[in-house]
Enzyme design. Structure first.
Site, PDB file in Angstrom:
ATOM      1  N   GLY A 204       0.781  -1.218  -0.075  1.00 56.18           N
ATOM      2  CA  GLY A 204      -0.166   0.038  -0.046  1.00 56.18           C
ATOM      3  C   GLY A 204       0.869   1.023  -0.047  1.00 56.18           C
TER       4      GLY A 204
ATOM      5  N   ASP B 136       0.564   1.879   8.980  1.00 58.06           N
ATOM      6  CA  ASP B 136       0.202   0.904  10.060  1.00 58.06           C
ATOM      7  C   ASP B 136       1.294   0.984  11.221  1.00 58.06           C
ATOM      8  OD1 ASP B 136      -1.711   0.507   8.127  1.00 58.06           O
ATOM      9  OD2 ASP B 136      -1.181  -1.600   7.813  1.00 58.06           O
TER      10      ASP B 136
ATOM     11  N   GLU C 163      -9.343  -0.721  12.174  1.00 52.56           N
ATOM     12  CA  GLU C 163      -9.943  -1.602  11.235  1.00 52.56           C
ATOM     13  C   GLU C 163     -10.004  -2.954  11.859  1.00 52.56           C
ATOM     14  OE1 GLU C 163      -8.380  -2.355   7.360  1.00 52.56           O
ATOM     15  OE2 GLU C 163      -6.638  -1.311   8.021  1.00 52.56           O
TER      16      GLU C 163
ATOM     17  N   ARG D  68     -23.589   8.336  14.435  1.00 53.71           N
ATOM     18  CA  ARG D  68     -23.087   8.229  13.136  1.00 53.71           C
ATOM     19  C   ARG D  68     -21.449   7.511  12.943  1.00 53.71           C
ATOM     20  NH1 ARG D  68     -27.731   9.839  12.436  1.00 53.71           N
ATOM     21  NH2 ARG D  68     -28.525  11.516  11.578  1.00 53.71           N
TER      22      ARG D  68
ATOM     23  N   ARG E  47      -3.983   7.736   3.554  1.00 53.97           N
ATOM     24  CA  ARG E  47      -2.589   7.498   2.790  1.00 53.97           C
ATOM     25  C   ARG E  47      -2.283   8.469   1.740  1.00 53.97           C
ATOM     26  NH1 ARG E  47      -3.550   1.181   1.608  1.00 53.97           N
ATOM     27  NH2 ARG E  47      -3.247   1.845  -0.374  1.00 53.97           N
TER      28      ARG E  47
HETATM   29  O1  F6P Z   1      -1.151  -1.249   4.814  1.00 55.30           O
HETATM   30  C1  F6P Z   1      -1.854   0.080   4.707  1.00 55.30           C
HETATM   31  C2  F6P Z   1      -3.360  -0.187   4.582  1.00 55.30           C
HETATM   32  O2  F6P Z   1      -3.758   0.953   4.440  1.00 55.30           O
HETATM   33  C3  F6P Z   1      -3.946  -1.058   5.843  1.00 55.30           C
HETATM   34  O3  F6P Z   1      -4.020  -0.083   7.084  1.00 55.30           O
HETATM   35  C4  F6P Z   1      -5.222  -1.370   5.265  1.00 55.30           C
HETATM   36  O4  F6P Z   1      -5.575  -2.671   5.862  1.00 55.30           O
HETATM   37  C5  F6P Z   1      -4.871  -1.833   3.923  1.00 55.30           C
HETATM   38  O5  F6P Z   1      -3.620  -1.152   3.515  1.00 55.30           O
HETATM   39  C6  F6P Z   1      -5.744  -1.431   2.876  1.00 55.30           C
HETATM   40  O6  F6P Z   1      -5.390  -2.025   1.452  1.00 55.30           O
HETATM   41  P1  F6P Z   1      -5.801  -1.516   0.063  1.00 55.30           P
HETATM   42  O7  F6P Z   1      -5.311  -0.050   0.003  1.00 55.30           O
HETATM   43  O8  F6P Z   1      -5.265  -2.601  -0.756  1.00 55.30           O
HETATM   44  O9  F6P Z   1      -7.386  -1.546   0.238  1.00 55.30           O
END
Ligand code: F6P
Length: 364
Positions: free
Chosen positions: A16, A140, A235, A282, A291
């Site tokens: 990611g 993360d 998450e 909510r 990101r």
């Molecule tokens: O590894 C970074 C991350 O943003 C995690 O926090 C999340 O679980 C995952 O990538 C989401 O992945 P993608 O962008 O493939 O949906």
């Protein structure tokens, strides 16, 4: 006298994306080219580009403007050389093709910038005899062997700012707002943003939560006259059922490392909270906003220093390592102390203690 060929360094970004990737590319390239006179080749789209021999030669001019730029100019993917996806949905081991590209480019080292999944791919290539160095990135902050990963600070800034903004609207409407925060199976981002943004409850994977504890925390705020509450939900947060417990510390990585998890928790929890407490509730999911965009100065600095350390390690012929930050030092850590491990929050971590001391409910 024969002229010795300049050393050639390949660089790729994998997994990611996160803020700071371009700053790290720039740090590696500027130090490799400027300080050590090496050539630098960018491999496109993570390990896919290595398998498919898709590359670009990088020059000092290509580094202009990179420090502050989000994303990665090289592109990224989650593909693994040993499990490359095929059109029919099956996978194929393409490690040989990746190794061939390395040799065809006459690389002296390949720098792989990524998280836990990247370290696993990298060690496989190191075992094939390639000179590999990894740099730890991910929002993360869950890479074993390093105090910090770059990307984390920027994502925490974004999540904390979101919590700030949600405060004013939650307070105006006397609502409970649940904020979904990324982090896969680690709670660093959710807990950091909670402390920095002042959320009232924080649910993280390391501490399975009880719904009753969350309801009690919100109700207790109401009895004290605080008519709104902010609940951060990582998450990977899960209700307390023994079989879902997650290892704590530098433990074995989840089999499904970097696979996105379902984020059903906050929606169902919100519905239950509204029914039980009679307070409008909510859910806000921050998602990939966390990101995106420019890295914070802290991440720019970290990425640059990691990149420069990698260049120095190449010069010193130190391979098969990740560059880690430990305290104020940047040092190599053998890849086998990183790959396959995940750094979750230890239950006695100072951030957990701080949260408890200021009355943040951690769901237990
Ligand atoms: O590894 C970074 C991350 O943003 C995690 O926090 C999340 O679980 C995952 O990538 C989401 O992945 P993608 O962008 O493939 O949906």
């Amino acid at each position: 006298m024969r002229h010795r060929k300049a050393r050639t360094v390949g660089i790729l970004t994998s997994g990611g994306d996160c803020p700071g990737l371009n700053a790290a590319i720039r740090g590696v390239a500027k130090a490799c080219m400027g300080t050590y006179g090496m050539d630098v080749i960018g491999v496109l789209d993570g390990f896919t580009g290595l398998v498919e021999n898709r590359v670009m030669h990088l020059t000092e001019r290509d580094m202009i403007g990179l420090l502050t730029l989000g994303g990665t100019i090289l592109g990224t993917s989650r593909n693994k050389p040993h499990k490359m996806p095929r059109a029919d949905g099956t996978t194929r081991d393409m490690t040989g093709a990746a190794v061939d590209t390395y040799h065809r480019l006459d690389l002296d080292c390949l720098i792989c910038i990524g998280g836990g999944g990247t370290a696993k791919n990298a060690i496989r290539l190191a075992n094939e005899g390639l000179n590999i160095i990894t740099l730890p990135k991910t929002i993360d902050n869950d890479v074993a062997g390093t105090d910090l990963t770059f990307g984390y600070d920027s994502a925490m800034f974004i999540a904390a700012e979101a919590i700030d903004r949600l405060h004013t609207t939650a307070s105006s409407h006397q609502r409970v707002i649940l904020v979904d925060i990324m982090g896969h199976n680690a709670g660093w981002l959710a807990l950091g943003a909670t402390l920095a943004g002042g959320a009232d409850v924080c649910l993280i994977p390391e501490i399975p939560y009880s719904k009753e504890a969350v309801l009690k925390a919100v109700e207790s705020r109401r009895t004290k006259g605080r008519r709104f509450s902010l609940v951060s939900v990582a998450e990977g947060a899960r209700p307390a059922v023994p079989e879902r417990e997650v290892p704590v510390g530098d433990g074995p990585a989840d089999q499904a490392t970097e696979e996105p998890l379902e984020t059903v928790t906050s929606l169902s929890l919100a519905t239950e909270m509204e029914a039980a407490l009679g307070i409008e509730t909510r859910v806000t999911t921050l998602g990939h906003v966390q990101r995106g965009g420019t890295p914070t100065p802290t991440d720019r600095l970290l990425a640059t220093q990691l990149g420069c350390t990698a260049a120095r390690l190449i010069h010193e012929n130190v391979f098969g390592v990740m560059v880690a930050v430990r305290g104020s030092r940047f040092e190599p850590v053998p890849l086998d102390q990183v790959a396959g491990l995940k750094k979750t929050i230890p239950l006695d971590h100072p951030m957990v203690e701080t949260a408890r001391m200021i009355g943040v409910c951690l769901g237990d």
